[in-house]
Motif scaffolding. Structure first.
Motif, PDB file in Angstrom:
ATOM      1  N   LEU A 268      -7.395   3.075  -1.840  1.00 43.50           N
ATOM      2  CA  LEU A 268      -8.734   3.648  -1.701  1.00 43.50           C
ATOM      3  C   LEU A 268      -9.652   3.165  -2.818  1.00 43.50           C
ATOM      4  O   LEU A 268     -10.841   2.898  -2.584  1.00 43.50           O
ATOM      5  CB  LEU A 268      -8.644   5.170  -1.702  1.00 43.50           C
ATOM      6  CG  LEU A 268      -9.959   5.933  -1.478  1.00 43.50           C
ATOM      7  CD1 LEU A 268     -10.669   5.452  -0.220  1.00 43.50           C
ATOM      8  CD2 LEU A 268      -9.701   7.427  -1.418  1.00 43.50           C
ATOM      9  N   GLU A 269      -9.116   3.039  -4.031  1.00 45.88           N
ATOM     10  CA  GLU A 269      -9.915   2.480  -5.133  1.00 45.88           C
ATOM     11  C   GLU A 269     -10.423   1.092  -4.760  1.00 45.88           C
ATOM     12  O   GLU A 269     -11.574   0.739  -5.033  1.00 45.88           O
ATOM     13  CB  GLU A 269      -9.088   2.412  -6.415  1.00 45.88           C
ATOM     14  CG  GLU A 269      -8.679   3.750  -7.004  1.00 45.88           C
ATOM     15  CD  GLU A 269      -9.824   4.458  -7.706  1.00 45.88           C
ATOM     16  OE1 GLU A 269     -10.932   3.902  -7.738  1.00 45.88           O
ATOM     17  OE2 GLU A 269      -9.598   5.565  -8.226  1.00 45.88           O
ATOM     18  N   ALA A 270      -9.572   0.276  -4.156  1.00 41.77           N
ATOM     19  CA  ALA A 270      -9.978  -1.067  -3.748  1.00 41.77           C
ATOM     20  C   ALA A 270     -11.014  -1.022  -2.643  1.00 41.77           C
ATOM     21  O   ALA A 270     -11.966  -1.819  -2.624  1.00 41.77           O
ATOM     22  CB  ALA A 270      -8.760  -1.871  -3.290  1.00 41.77           C
ATOM     23  N   ALA A 271     -10.843  -0.078  -1.705  1.00 43.23           N
ATOM     24  CA  ALA A 271     -11.784   0.022  -0.597  1.00 43.23           C
ATOM     25  C   ALA A 271     -13.166   0.467  -1.048  1.00 43.23           C
ATOM     26  O   ALA A 271     -14.172   0.139  -0.409  1.00 43.23           O
ATOM     27  CB  ALA A 271     -11.239   0.995   0.460  1.00 43.23           C
ATOM     28  N   LEU A 272     -13.234   1.210  -2.151  1.00 45.55           N
ATOM     29  CA  LEU A 272     -14.516   1.692  -2.647  1.00 45.55           C
ATOM     30  C   LEU A 272     -15.299   0.620  -3.401  1.00 45.55           C
ATOM     31  O   LEU A 272     -16.452   0.827  -3.749  1.00 45.55           O
ATOM     32  CB  LEU A 272     -14.298   2.884  -3.584  1.00 45.55           C
ATOM     33  CG  LEU A 272     -13.822   4.187  -2.915  1.00 45.55           C
ATOM     34  CD1 LEU A 272     -13.359   5.173  -3.961  1.00 45.55           C
ATOM     35  CD2 LEU A 272     -14.927   4.773  -2.054  1.00 45.55           C
ATOM     36  N   ARG A 273     -14.644  -0.533  -3.661  1.00 44.46           N
ATOM     37  CA  ARG A 273     -15.277  -1.592  -4.446  1.00 44.46           C
ATOM     38  C   ARG A 273     -15.213  -2.909  -3.693  1.00 44.46           C
ATOM     39  O   ARG A 273     -14.357  -3.119  -2.853  1.00 44.46           O
ATOM     40  CB  ARG A 273     -14.562  -1.755  -5.805  1.00 44.46           C
ATOM     41  CG  ARG A 273     -14.617  -0.536  -6.705  1.00 44.46           C
ATOM     42  CD  ARG A 273     -13.670  -0.706  -7.877  1.00 44.46           C
ATOM     43  NE  ARG A 273     -13.886   0.275  -8.921  1.00 44.46           N
ATOM     44  CZ  ARG A 273     -13.360   1.487  -8.916  1.00 44.46           C
ATOM     45  NH1 ARG A 273     -12.564   1.849  -7.931  1.00 44.46           N
ATOM     46  NH2 ARG A 273     -13.605   2.326  -9.912  1.00 44.46           N
TER      47      ARG A 273
END
Length: 608
Positions: free
Chosen positions: A278-283
């Motif tokens: 999710l951290e990757a998806a937010l960036r």
């Protein structure tokens, strides 16, 4: 609401109006008198009231604007909605669930609307009721909590069980993103690729196999540099040990009054891994999932690969197992191991010089720069322009630096390697050539293989003995010497790196070698003007030197190379230091005399 991120204030304003209408509706239905024992028993009057009431009435007016309509397109909530393709209803659910993180008064309001002081977080039912304009719309909105709906599929919210009474929790990465708090969990790292050389990825999903972690990370950073994006590193092994597994069946339960969402995802993906994804998806990042082999247990590795297959953007996985379906494989060389091999058979040369330190004819310097240009642009010429054919399998760039000792061949090799950003290894021929049959070929093979893997520049200094002309076969020694030469020719044909051969006697070179060389660069004895520049360069500005030394006369009288001049100046400096005085003519002349003695030639009348 000052200090909130742009866009949240407007959305919370809409939520406040919805909650105000909801409180008024509840008060109108139940009155203001509250029995403290209410909920512990049901009296006949309350049962009659419940029978008369409609299903829990929606609180949103039919003409109410959604949170998405109120947002500036550049705000974080609007950007989040665009990234995950959220509807206005989805964004409203996030705002409702996020509100208690911003103001604790929302917990008391939610407890009042639930008629239960222990339920201070919004439930699925409360979110549906607040954001629906009719009972029919409320029923239709249930699909927004299905397993394949954006909020659940991207894990923006967490539901322990998909039931109306279940509380909604916004995922921690989403909370931090919307509030602009930044930071990452300890099993994730955001790395700026910097100015390293760009290396385009062979596809949107790449499996990095082969070498250890540092080499794979360097490849990942080069790919991120090509995409001009940060690299988010998710350490799957650490994450798997940090938080418990996702509870089986947590994303969907049967019995929902909405259309079947289809097959449910397999359980087993650790929550910490989910948070990292999710951290990757937010960036806007290139994602590297490192240490994926640690997820072999509990089917977590298979679950992760399914998640990554759905991810948009370049995704890299580092492992040693079989290549997952849908991933392109990249073998990554073990540069550290290759450097260890080179260290055993060669000597690493650290760069000490720059282009301005070269005192050579302009044409020689131009050829050195052309050599660097060939290395930099070979991918474009050989691959993009189609010049790399089967007729010329080697992609390497080989050059011969020919000239007397001390004319700058080693310095030039240093400068070329430094300009290309590569390590330089000087081959120690005494460690390569062996009296044992076949051992020389093995050593040469190890050197070339290691150089290709490490990307190092090979510098064969004083290579005349190894690259000499092949002789007639008169005995077994000649036959094996020619075999070594033939092996070297074949290995150079397929070499993919940069090799520089230095020779004092170009005329002794085998024609087969010179034919295979991309560059043959002559390093002549310096002219008078060049010798004068060299004398000046080798006398540092901080050195104590007697005034009046005529360096022009030294350049005129002594036809020496740069290496000779360096030796003379250094020897003179040591003599002067021993005497406790500045460097003078007598020191330079004495050192010049000693240098001529080493060369075995007269000094042309100079006094000691």
């Amino acid at each position: 609401m000052t200090g909130l991120h742009q866009g949240l204030e407007q959305a919370l304003g809409l939520l406040d109006r919805l909650l105000g209408r909801a409180v008024e509706t509840v008060l109108a239905a139940y009155g203001t008198d509250r029995d403290p024992r209410r909920g512990l028993y049901l009296d006949p009057e309350e049962i009659a009231r419940l029978v008369r009431l409609q299903p829990r009435l929606p609180f949103r007016a039919t003409d109410e604007r959604s949170p998405l309509d109120l947002l500036d397109p550049g705000s974080r909530p609007a950007e989040l909605a665009a990234r995950f393709r959220l509807t206005g209803f989805d964004l409203g659910v996030l705002v409702i669930a996020l509100a208690p993180e911003l103001d604790l008064r929302y917990e008391r309001l939610y407890a009042f609307l639930h008629d239960d002081v222990s339920r201070q977080r919004p439930t699925v039912d409360l979110a549906l009721t607040l954001l629906s304009a009719s009972p029919g719309e409320k029923l239709a909105r249930l699909e927004h909590f299905a397993a394949d709906a954006p909020l659940v599929r991207h894990r923006l919210i967490r539901l322990a069980r998909c039931r109306l009474a279940e509380p909604i929790q916004v995922a921690e990465p989403v909370v931090r993103h919307l509030l602009g708090l930044g930071g990452l969990p300890p099993w994730c790292e955001l790395v700026d690729p910097g100015d390293r050389p760009a290396e385009p990825a062979p596809g949107p999903r790449v499996y990095l196999s082969g070498a250890g972690g540092p080499a794979k990370r360097e490849v990942a950073l080069s790919i991120a540099a090509a995409e001009r994006a940060p690299l988010l590193v998710l350490n799957a092994g650490t994450a798997a040990e940090t938080l418990p597994q996702v509870e089986p069946g947590s994303q969907a339960e049967s019995g929902w009054p909405h259309a079947d969402p289809g097959p449910q995802p397999e359980s087993g993906l650790p929550q910490a891994v989910e948070a990292g994804l999710l951290e990757a998806a937010l960036r806007d990042v290139v994602l590297l999932v490192d240490d994926v082999d640690e997820l072999d247990d509990h089917g977590a590795r298979r679950a992760l690969m399914r998640e990554l297959a759905r991810r948009r953007g370049t995704t890299l996985v580092a492992g040693t197992g079989a290549v997952p379906d849908g991933f392109a494989e990249r073998p990554v060389p073990d540069r550290q191991a290759a450097c260890r091999v080179l260290t055993r058979l060669a000597q690493r040369v650290l760069p000490r010089h720059g282009w301005d330190d070269l005192v050579l004819p302009a044409d020689t310097v131009d050829q050195l720069r052309e050599l660097c240009s060939h290395v930099r642009h070979r991918d474009q010429v050989l691959d993009a322009w189609g010049f790399g054919t089967a007729a010329s399998p080697g992609r390497g760039v080989t050059a011969l630096f020919s000239g007397p000792s001390g004319t700058g061949k080693t310095s030039a090799a240093e400068i070329v390697a430094a300009d290309l950003g590569l390590d330089l290894y000087r081959i120690d021929l005494s460690a390569v050539v062996s009296k044992y049959i076949g051992e020389t070929e093995k050593n040469l093979g190890r050197i070339f293989d290691a150089a290709e893997e490490s990307g190092a520049v090979l510098f064969f200094d004083e290579c005349d003995a190894l690259y000499g002309k092949r002789s007639e076969v008169r005995d077994s020694h000649d036959r094996y010497a020619n075999i070594e030469t033939a092996f070297l020719l074949q290995r150079m044909d397929v070499y993919d790196g940069v090799a520089i051969l230095a020779s004092n006697l170009r005329q002794n070179m085998d024609d087969a070698f010179t034919r295979r060389l991309r560059f043959v660069i002559d390093f002549p004895v310096p002219t008078r003007a060049e010798r004068l520049r060299i004398w000046h360069r080798h006398l540092p500005a901080k050195a104590a030197v007697e005034p009046g030394i005529d360096l022009e006369s030294y350049a005129e009288r002594f036809k020496l190379t740069g290496g000779n001049i360096r030796n003379i100046v250094l020897s003179a400096a040591y003599q002067a230091a021993a005497e406790g005085c500045p460097i003078g003519d007598r020191h330079l002349l004495h050192a010049t005399r000693r240098e001529h003695q080493k060369l075995g030639r007269p000094m042309n009348g100079a006094q000691p």
